[in-house]
Design a protein around this motif. Structure first.
Motif, PDB file in Angstrom:
ATOM      1  N   THR A  25       0.802  -1.227   0.000  1.00 58.17           N
ATOM      2  CA  THR A  25       0.000   0.000   0.000  1.00 58.17           C
ATOM      3  C   THR A  25       0.834   1.275   0.000  1.00 58.17           C
ATOM      4  O   THR A  25       0.286   2.357  -0.207  1.00 58.17           O
ATOM      5  N   ARG A  26       2.132   1.165   0.227  1.00 60.39           N
ATOM      6  CA  ARG A  26       2.964   2.364   0.185  1.00 60.39           C
ATOM      7  C   ARG A  26       2.922   2.976  -1.206  1.00 60.39           C
ATOM      8  O   ARG A  26       2.965   2.285  -2.213  1.00 60.39           O
ATOM      9  N   ARG A  27       2.833   4.279  -1.269  1.00 58.30           N
ATOM     10  CA  ARG A  27       2.897   5.017  -2.529  1.00 58.30           C
ATOM     11  C   ARG A  27       3.892   6.165  -2.388  1.00 58.30           C
ATOM     12  O   ARG A  27       4.191   6.604  -1.282  1.00 58.30           O
ATOM     13  N   SER A  28       4.361   6.670  -3.498  1.00 55.90           N
ATOM     14  CA  SER A  28       5.105   7.922  -3.487  1.00 55.90           C
ATOM     15  C   SER A  28       4.082   9.047  -3.575  1.00 55.90           C
ATOM     16  O   SER A  28       3.440   9.239  -4.606  1.00 55.90           O
ATOM     17  N   ASN A  58       4.122   4.035  10.191  1.00 58.06           N
ATOM     18  CA  ASN A  58       3.711   4.988  11.224  1.00 58.06           C
ATOM     19  C   ASN A  58       2.694   6.006  10.712  1.00 58.06           C
ATOM     20  O   ASN A  58       2.479   7.050  11.329  1.00 58.06           O
ATOM     21  N   GLY A  59       2.081   5.699   9.555  1.00 58.92           N
ATOM     22  CA  GLY A  59       1.029   6.552   9.023  1.00 58.92           C
ATOM     23  C   GLY A  59       1.500   7.762   8.265  1.00 58.92           C
ATOM     24  O   GLY A  59       0.699   8.646   7.920  1.00 58.92           O
ATOM     25  N   VAL A  60       2.789   7.836   7.970  1.00 50.82           N
ATOM     26  CA  VAL A  60       3.370   8.991   7.286  1.00 50.82           C
ATOM     27  C   VAL A  60       3.710   8.608   5.853  1.00 50.82           C
ATOM     28  O   VAL A  60       4.417   7.630   5.619  1.00 50.82           O
ATOM     29  N   ALA A  61       3.215   9.374   4.911  1.00 49.84           N
ATOM     30  CA  ALA A  61       3.507   9.130   3.499  1.00 49.84           C
ATOM     31  C   ALA A  61       4.879   9.705   3.147  1.00 49.84           C
ATOM     32  O   ALA A  61       5.450  10.501   3.893  1.00 49.84           O
ATOM     33  N   SER A  62       5.388   9.309   1.980  1.00 55.24           N
ATOM     34  CA  SER A  62       6.731   9.745   1.604  1.00 55.24           C
ATOM     35  C   SER A  62       6.882   9.767   0.095  1.00 55.24           C
ATOM     36  O   SER A  62       6.047   9.227  -0.639  1.00 55.24           O
ATOM     37  N   CYS A  63       7.968  10.367  -0.354  1.00 58.88           N
ATOM     38  CA  CYS A  63       8.306  10.353  -1.771  1.00 58.88           C
ATOM     39  C   CYS A  63       9.816  10.516  -1.920  1.00 58.88           C
ATOM     40  O   CYS A  63      10.390  11.484  -1.413  1.00 58.88           O
ATOM     41  N   PRO A  64      10.484   9.572  -2.589  1.00 58.97           N
ATOM     42  CA  PRO A  64      11.921   9.717  -2.832  1.00 58.97           C
ATOM     43  C   PRO A  64      12.154  10.666  -3.999  1.00 58.97           C
ATOM     44  O   PRO A  64      11.414  10.661  -4.970  1.00 58.97           O
ATOM     45  N   MET A  65      13.210  11.453  -3.913  1.00 59.58           N
ATOM     46  CA  MET A  65      13.489  12.439  -4.948  1.00 59.58           C
ATOM     47  C   MET A  65      14.978  12.456  -5.256  1.00 59.58           C
ATOM     48  O   MET A  65      15.808  12.531  -4.343  1.00 59.58           O
ATOM     49  N   GLU A  66      15.322  12.383  -6.527  1.00 57.54           N
ATOM     50  CA  GLU A  66      16.721  12.499  -6.932  1.00 57.54           C
ATOM     51  C   GLU A  66      16.977  13.773  -7.729  1.00 57.54           C
ATOM     52  O   GLU A  66      18.109  14.031  -8.139  1.00 57.54           O
ATOM     53  N   GLY A  67      15.944  14.574  -7.923  1.00 59.50           N
ATOM     54  CA  GLY A  67      16.097  15.814  -8.686  1.00 59.50           C
ATOM     55  C   GLY A  67      16.514  16.966  -7.791  1.00 59.50           C
ATOM     56  O   GLY A  67      15.674  17.739  -7.316  1.00 59.50           O
ATOM     57  N   PHE A  68      17.804  17.095  -7.546  1.00 63.02           N
ATOM     58  CA  PHE A  68      18.305  18.200  -6.730  1.00 63.02           C
ATOM     59  C   PHE A  68      19.732  18.524  -7.140  1.00 63.02           C
ATOM     60  O   PHE A  68      20.430  17.710  -7.742  1.00 63.02           O
ATOM     61  N   ASP A  69      20.145  19.726  -6.803  1.00 62.44           N
ATOM     62  CA  ASP A  69      21.502  20.193  -7.072  1.00 62.44           C
ATOM     63  C   ASP A  69      22.346  19.861  -5.844  1.00 62.44           C
ATOM     64  O   ASP A  69      22.252  20.539  -4.812  1.00 62.44           O
ATOM     65  N   ALA A  70      23.155  18.814  -5.943  1.00 59.26           N
ATOM     66  CA  ALA A  70      23.911  18.347  -4.787  1.00 59.26           C
ATOM     67  C   ALA A  70      24.853  19.419  -4.253  1.00 59.26           C
ATOM     68  O   ALA A  70      24.986  19.601  -3.036  1.00 59.26           O
ATOM     69  N   VAL A 126      22.618  11.407  -1.258  1.00 52.46           N
ATOM     70  CA  VAL A 126      22.139  10.287  -2.065  1.00 52.46           C
ATOM     71  C   VAL A 126      20.745  10.558  -2.622  1.00 52.46           C
ATOM     72  O   VAL A 126      20.471  10.314  -3.796  1.00 52.46           O
ATOM     73  N   MET A 127      19.866  11.051  -1.797  1.00 50.40           N
ATOM     74  CA  MET A 127      18.517  11.390  -2.259  1.00 50.40           C
ATOM     75  C   MET A 127      17.822  12.224  -1.204  1.00 50.40           C
ATOM     76  O   MET A 127      18.303  12.355  -0.072  1.00 50.40           O
ATOM     77  N   LEU A 128      16.691  12.801  -1.585  1.00 38.30           N
ATOM     78  CA  LEU A 128      15.786  13.445  -0.647  1.00 38.30           C
ATOM     79  C   LEU A 128      14.570  12.547  -0.484  1.00 38.30           C
ATOM     80  O   LEU A 128      14.143  11.891  -1.434  1.00 38.30           O
ATOM     81  N   VAL A 129      14.015  12.527   0.722  1.00 39.05           N
ATOM     82  CA  VAL A 129      12.759  11.817   0.961  1.00 39.05           C
ATOM     83  C   VAL A 129      11.823  12.778   1.671  1.00 39.05           C
ATOM     84  O   VAL A 129      12.084  13.200   2.798  1.00 39.05           O
ATOM     85  N   THR A 130      10.751  13.176   0.973  1.00 41.17           N
ATOM     86  CA  THR A 130       9.762  14.033   1.608  1.00 41.17           C
ATOM     87  C   THR A 130       8.848  13.175   2.468  1.00 41.17           C
ATOM     88  O   THR A 130       8.537  12.028   2.139  1.00 41.17           O
ATOM     89  N   LEU A 131       8.405  13.750   3.588  1.00 38.45           N
ATOM     90  CA  LEU A 131       7.507  13.069   4.509  1.00 38.45           C
ATOM     91  C   LEU A 131       6.322  13.969   4.826  1.00 38.45           C
ATOM     92  O   LEU A 131       6.466  15.198   4.880  1.00 38.45           O
ATOM     93  N   GLY A 132       5.178  13.374   5.037  1.00 41.80           N
ATOM     94  CA  GLY A 132       4.002  14.146   5.418  1.00 41.80           C
ATOM     95  C   GLY A 132       2.773  13.267   5.494  1.00 41.80           C
ATOM     96  O   GLY A 132       2.799  12.088   5.121  1.00 41.80           O
TER      97      GLY A 132
END
Length: 224
Positions: A12-15, A150-162, A178-184
């Motif tokens: 059931t996990r989604r980005s 824990n009921g928190v959604a997420s999304c991995p992101m590789e689009g950033f200026d390191a 390595v990556m960003l992971v948004t949480l909310g």
């Protein structure tokens, strides 16, 4: 909060890109990272570090480094997943623990393992970047599963200026972003949850037994 069964977490996990304004409290973050720290890694050297960004101004700075992606600025938190490029950083402690717990027979073996890690630390930087990314990416996936548990959604992101990210947050040169992971907390009408599971290739397509035979594309279909 009810804890999910493992298969439910996986299936059931989604980005998710659309979050509510609800904050993620300290206890929830602590519970998430308590699970993350059990992730596997090369030689158990655990090269990962995590920069958790929740302050509104800091999220705005991080969003700028992430090519302006709104999901970062609207998240309850965005985690910068970092990999230590020094394989020997924790070697003494890790292999000392192996000796104390009987995983290895004596101090000579411990010292040899520490030497292996120190030799790895002498590899060219591009090889060390690959090394740390492999292990740290495992922890990033654990982060997303633990968050959802824990009921928190997420999304991995590789689009950033390191480089911009490193400069904006004074990240030590010894670490690889390595990556960003948004949480909310997902909104009730989040497209990622409402529109059904995106296509997943079948087991038959992705698993090869004994020899690797690339998938062949039907010629007629290829012309469509």
């Amino acid at each position: 909060m009810q804890v999910m069964e493992f298969d439910e977490v996986i299936e059931t996990r989604r980005s998710v890109h659309q979050y509510t304004d609800e904050d993620i409290d300290d206890d929830t973050l602590e519970a998430i990272f308590e699970q993350v720290r059990y992730s596997p890694s090369s030689f158990n050297l655990q090269p990962w570090e995590f920069l958790v960004v929740r302050d509104e101004d800091n999220l705005a700075r991080l969003q700028e480094a992430a090519n302006g992606q709104e999901t970062v600025g609207e998240s309850g938190a965005t985690v910068v997943v970092l990999g230590n490029k020094d394989p020997a950083a924790h070697a003494d402690r890790i292999f000392g623990d192996w000796l104390d717990k009987g995983y290895i027979p004596n101090e000579e073996v411990r010292d040899n393992l520490i030497g292996v890690a120190e030799n790895m630390a002498e590899m060219p930087e591009d090889e060390r970047r690959v090394w740390t990314t492999r292990s740290t990416a495992l922890a990033a996936m654990s982060l997303m599963h633990a968050a959802w548990d824990n009921g928190v959604a997420s999304c991995p992101m590789e689009g950033f200026d390191a480089d911009a990210l490193v400069d904006a947050f004074d990240i030590d040169d010894g670490y690889e972003p390595v990556m960003l992971v948004t949480l909310g907390y997902a909104t009730e009408d989040a497209d990622d949850l409402e529109n059904g599971r995106k296509v997943r290739r079948s087991v038959d397509e992705i698993v090869h037994h004994e020899t690797f035979e690339p998938e062949t594309v039907d010629a007629a279909a290829a012309d469509d």
